[in-house]
Design a protein around this motif. Sequence first.
Motif, PDB file in Angstrom:
ATOM      1  N   GLN A 172      -2.464  -5.403  -5.752  1.00 60.52           N
ATOM      2  CA  GLN A 172      -1.091  -5.624  -5.318  1.00 60.52           C
ATOM      3  C   GLN A 172      -0.922  -5.520  -3.806  1.00 60.52           C
ATOM      4  O   GLN A 172       0.153  -5.814  -3.284  1.00 60.52           O
ATOM      5  CB  GLN A 172      -0.166  -4.604  -6.001  1.00 60.52           C
ATOM      6  CG  GLN A 172      -0.121  -4.750  -7.506  1.00 60.52           C
ATOM      7  CD  GLN A 172       0.508  -6.052  -7.940  1.00 60.52           C
ATOM      8  OE1 GLN A 172       1.673  -6.300  -7.677  1.00 60.52           O
ATOM      9  NE2 GLN A 172      -0.263  -6.902  -8.614  1.00 60.52           N
ATOM     10  N   ASP A 173      -1.952  -5.108  -3.104  1.00 59.68           N
ATOM     11  CA  ASP A 173      -1.876  -5.033  -1.652  1.00 59.68           C
ATOM     12  C   ASP A 173      -3.209  -5.462  -1.047  1.00 59.68           C
ATOM     13  O   ASP A 173      -4.255  -5.440  -1.709  1.00 59.68           O
ATOM     14  CB  ASP A 173      -1.503  -3.620  -1.186  1.00 59.68           C
ATOM     15  CG  ASP A 173      -2.542  -2.590  -1.594  1.00 59.68           C
ATOM     16  OD1 ASP A 173      -3.511  -2.387  -0.830  1.00 59.68           O
ATOM     17  OD2 ASP A 173      -2.399  -1.987  -2.674  1.00 59.68           O
ATOM     18  N   LEU A 174      -3.172  -5.875   0.213  1.00 62.03           N
ATOM     19  CA  LEU A 174      -4.356  -6.426   0.867  1.00 62.03           C
ATOM     20  C   LEU A 174      -5.453  -5.383   1.062  1.00 62.03           C
ATOM     21  O   LEU A 174      -6.642  -5.711   1.026  1.00 62.03           O
ATOM     22  CB  LEU A 174      -3.968  -7.033   2.223  1.00 62.03           C
ATOM     23  CG  LEU A 174      -3.047  -8.251   2.151  1.00 62.03           C
ATOM     24  CD1 LEU A 174      -2.717  -8.757   3.553  1.00 62.03           C
ATOM     25  CD2 LEU A 174      -3.692  -9.359   1.330  1.00 62.03           C
ATOM     26  N   ASN A 175      -5.055  -4.124   1.253  1.00 61.69           N
ATOM     27  CA  ASN A 175      -6.051  -3.075   1.441  1.00 61.69           C
ATOM     28  C   ASN A 175      -6.892  -2.897   0.177  1.00 61.69           C
ATOM     29  O   ASN A 175      -8.124  -2.826   0.234  1.00 61.69           O
ATOM     30  CB  ASN A 175      -5.355  -1.760   1.807  1.00 61.69           C
ATOM     31  CG  ASN A 175      -6.340  -0.675   2.176  1.00 61.69           C
ATOM     32  OD1 ASN A 175      -7.201  -0.862   3.035  1.00 61.69           O
ATOM     33  ND2 ASN A 175      -6.226   0.471   1.524  1.00 61.69           N
ATOM     34  N   PRO A 208      -5.793 -11.244   6.523  1.00 61.42           N
ATOM     35  CA  PRO A 208      -5.214 -10.705   7.761  1.00 61.42           C
ATOM     36  C   PRO A 208      -4.962  -9.205   7.669  1.00 61.42           C
ATOM     37  O   PRO A 208      -4.688  -8.669   6.604  1.00 61.42           O
ATOM     38  CB  PRO A 208      -3.879 -11.469   7.875  1.00 61.42           C
ATOM     39  CG  PRO A 208      -3.530 -11.804   6.456  1.00 61.42           C
ATOM     40  CD  PRO A 208      -4.844 -12.047   5.746  1.00 61.42           C
ATOM     41  N   ASP A 209      -5.100  -8.557   8.794  1.00 66.05           N
ATOM     42  CA  ASP A 209      -4.715  -7.138   8.920  1.00 66.05           C
ATOM     43  C   ASP A 209      -5.492  -6.186   8.018  1.00 66.05           C
ATOM     44  O   ASP A 209      -4.960  -5.159   7.585  1.00 66.05           O
ATOM     45  CB  ASP A 209      -3.220  -6.960   8.645  1.00 66.05           C
ATOM     46  CG  ASP A 209      -2.359  -7.782   9.587  1.00 66.05           C
ATOM     47  OD1 ASP A 209      -2.729  -7.893  10.769  1.00 66.05           O
ATOM     48  OD2 ASP A 209      -1.329  -8.313   9.144  1.00 66.05           O
ATOM     49  N   ILE A 210      -6.767  -6.507   7.711  1.00 63.95           N
ATOM     50  CA  ILE A 210      -7.561  -5.505   6.997  1.00 63.95           C
ATOM     51  C   ILE A 210      -7.910  -4.396   7.978  1.00 63.95           C
ATOM     52  O   ILE A 210      -7.885  -4.593   9.195  1.00 63.95           O
ATOM     53  CB  ILE A 210      -8.840  -6.108   6.367  1.00 63.95           C
ATOM     54  CG1 ILE A 210      -9.767  -6.702   7.441  1.00 63.95           C
ATOM     55  CG2 ILE A 210      -8.493  -7.146   5.335  1.00 63.95           C
ATOM     56  CD1 ILE A 210     -11.108  -7.145   6.888  1.00 63.95           C
ATOM     57  N   SER A 211      -8.267  -3.243   7.455  1.00 62.49           N
ATOM     58  CA  SER A 211      -8.535  -2.107   8.329  1.00 62.49           C
ATOM     59  C   SER A 211      -9.741  -2.387   9.223  1.00 62.49           C
ATOM     60  O   SER A 211     -10.644  -3.149   8.862  1.00 62.49           O
ATOM     61  CB  SER A 211      -8.791  -0.843   7.498  1.00 62.49           C
ATOM     62  OG  SER A 211     -10.043  -0.914   6.859  1.00 62.49           O
TER      63      SER A 211
END
Length: 274
Positions: A172-175, A208-211
């Motif tokens: 449910q989230d990119l992380n 986009p915006d992975i840690s």
Amino acid sequence: MNKKISIFILIAFVAMLAACSIESSPGAYDIEHARDAYSKGFFLEAEKDYERYLQAEPQGEFRKEAWERLGEISITIKGDLDRAVVLLEAMYLELGEDQEFAWKTMFQLGGVYAELGNRSKAIDSYEKCLMLAAESPEHTYQTQLHMARLYRSIGSYDLVAETLENCAESAQDLNSKSHCLYELAQSYSFIGSWHQARKTLEALLAIPDISEETRALSIFLMADIYEYDRDYRKTRELLESILDTYPNRKVVESRLASLPEISPEPLPLLPPKQ
């Protein structure tokens, strides 16, 4: 004045009734003493009191607390995993109607069975977790990650791939999605499925915006693939790009120092294993 006195007497009477109620409860002393002993680090003493409370209060309102503390003491304090299995299974049988508590209990049980080397029981526990986590994306994600690692430990890479692909799709989230994809790429690399590993990493690095740490770990793994392909120029380029972001700079420096200066003709990547 008389009104104030009457109110004071009423309050005192209510307090006295509450105290009598506590004192009349068979396990009241045990639960209070257990909490006090636990807070002071007297874990074995607390364990005995929590056990007495469970025996004295078959319908007690603090049974969940007592079960959880006993499980925690067995696992983290005493390291008695066999006893932890008995406790966790008993907790599940008694309190399994609470879905959140049931998931947490089964998740712990899966971990304990895995540590004991009983992988079939661990898998059974995690499968129950998946059913209990149907309405919780976070619990589903955590369960799938642990199941995949367990499948990997027994060499069932088809199940590893299936589980992690489902994990990435349902995240449910990119992380969470990035973690599932990284585990999948790493698993493909373990069995030499370089095409699949690179494809998975490319999908991961496109998020986009992975840690920063996940990106660095993924690039490091991608460098492994290019090094296998004997494309040392690209390998060097990738490693140099994460010198300041990879968790251990010395590891990257060591890899760079060991690379040949000139790349021969690259080898074709192996096709994915069937």
